[in-house]
Design a protein around this motif. Sequence first.
Motif, PDB file in Angstrom:
ATOM      1  N   UNK A  28      53.785  44.990  22.338  1.00 58.44           N
ATOM      2  CA  UNK A  28      53.911  43.529  22.482  1.00 58.44           C
ATOM      3  C   UNK A  28      53.204  43.065  23.758  1.00 58.44           C
ATOM      4  N   UNK A  29      53.380  43.780  24.853  1.00 58.30           N
ATOM      5  CA  UNK A  29      52.732  43.394  26.108  1.00 58.30           C
ATOM      6  C   UNK A  29      51.213  43.507  25.997  1.00 58.30           C
ATOM      7  N   UNK A  30      50.740  44.523  25.313  1.00 53.81           N
ATOM      8  CA  UNK A  30      49.287  44.634  25.097  1.00 53.81           C
ATOM      9  C   UNK A  30      48.782  43.434  24.304  1.00 53.81           C
ATOM     10  N   UNK A  31      49.572  42.963  23.349  1.00 48.23           N
ATOM     11  CA  UNK A  31      49.194  41.770  22.592  1.00 48.23           C
ATOM     12  C   UNK A  31      49.114  40.540  23.482  1.00 48.23           C
ATOM     13  N   UNK A  32      50.043  40.411  24.420  1.00 45.41           N
ATOM     14  CA  UNK A  32      49.989  39.285  25.355  1.00 45.41           C
ATOM     15  C   UNK A  32      48.761  39.377  26.254  1.00 45.41           C
ATOM     16  N   UNK A  33      48.282  40.576  26.472  1.00 44.95           N
ATOM     17  CA  UNK A  33      47.123  40.782  27.340  1.00 44.95           C
ATOM     18  C   UNK A  33      45.826  40.317  26.689  1.00 44.95           C
ATOM     19  N   UNK A  34      45.796  40.187  25.382  1.00 46.12           N
ATOM     20  CA  UNK A  34      44.563  39.811  24.679  1.00 46.12           C
ATOM     21  C   UNK A  34      43.889  38.620  25.359  1.00 46.12           C
ATOM     22  N   UNK A  35      42.651  38.811  25.750  1.00 49.65           N
ATOM     23  CA  UNK A  35      41.875  37.769  26.401  1.00 49.65           C
ATOM     24  C   UNK A  35      42.099  37.689  27.905  1.00 49.65           C
ATOM     25  N   UNK A  36      42.979  38.530  28.424  1.00 45.95           N
ATOM     26  CA  UNK A  36      43.292  38.528  29.854  1.00 45.95           C
ATOM     27  C   UNK A  36      43.132  39.942  30.406  1.00 45.95           C
ATOM     28  N   UNK A  37      43.467  40.127  31.658  1.00 44.21           N
ATOM     29  CA  UNK A  37      43.420  41.467  32.234  1.00 44.21           C
ATOM     30  C   UNK A  37      44.816  42.073  32.242  1.00 44.21           C
ATOM     31  N   UNK A  38      44.895  43.386  32.183  1.00 43.76           N
ATOM     32  CA  UNK A  38      46.190  44.055  32.146  1.00 43.76           C
ATOM     33  C   UNK A  38      46.985  43.793  33.426  1.00 43.76           C
ATOM     34  N   UNK A  39      46.312  43.671  34.559  1.00 46.89           N
ATOM     35  CA  UNK A  39      47.028  43.426  35.807  1.00 46.89           C
ATOM     36  C   UNK A  39      47.805  42.110  35.729  1.00 46.89           C
ATOM     37  N   UNK A  40      47.293  41.138  34.989  1.00 48.09           N
ATOM     38  CA  UNK A  40      48.003  39.871  34.807  1.00 48.09           C
ATOM     39  C   UNK A  40      49.338  40.126  34.118  1.00 48.09           C
ATOM     40  N   UNK A  41      49.322  40.915  33.070  1.00 48.74           N
ATOM     41  CA  UNK A  41      50.552  41.243  32.343  1.00 48.74           C
ATOM     42  C   UNK A  41      51.463  42.092  33.218  1.00 48.74           C
ATOM     43  N   UNK A  42      50.897  43.058  33.899  1.00 53.69           N
ATOM     44  CA  UNK A  42      51.685  43.949  34.739  1.00 53.69           C
ATOM     45  C   UNK A  42      52.433  43.166  35.819  1.00 53.69           C
ATOM     46  N   UNK A  43      51.771  42.197  36.410  1.00 51.45           N
ATOM     47  CA  UNK A  43      52.416  41.370  37.438  1.00 51.45           C
ATOM     48  C   UNK A  43      53.541  40.510  36.857  1.00 51.45           C
TER      49      UNK A  43
END
Length: 186
Positions: free
Chosen positions: A40-55
């Motif tokens: 699910x988090x990888x899906x939220x990352x679509x179009x963004x960078x993983x660090x954005x999701x990680x933060x």
Amino acid sequence: MSKPKQRCRWPGEDPLYLAYHDEEWGVPQRDGRMLWEMLMLEGFQAGLSWITVLRKREAFRKAFKGFEPVKVARFTESDIERLLADPGIIRSRAKIEATIAAAKIYLEMRQRGEDFADFCWSFTAGEVLKGDGKTFPAQTPLSQRISKELKKRGFKFVGPTIVYAWMQAVGIVNDHAAHCFRRQEV
């Protein structure tokens, strides 16, 4: 004086990214709920960078009730509105709705006797695949196949590139660079 640890290049110098790389990324994850959360988090990352999701990961966990599928599956329109107003997460209606739908799919799989972890690892017969440590594809024929199977079940935001990033993150594939100290550890 000891030599500094050699790592993959992608985490750079960011302490959060370094900790994620050193402690979590690429470690084989066998817990179905955690595999689902990471997808699910990888899906939220679509179009963004993983660090954005990680933060934002802790805010995501709070907003999505610990990514407990039973709780997320019960989310209503008022929950969607709450999430769309939450500055701590990525506020995409499509991704939020896809996560709620995915919780229902996860539970449907479980009701049919299909464990999510078993499903995820069935594509490699439970074995960790090892990249060559030199080339890092954005997707592979296997991520394409898994993506197709997830989509067939109704999951969204699970294209082959997202799926491959997820496979790397949860240790289905060990894609640490050849020189990285974590390559042999995981």
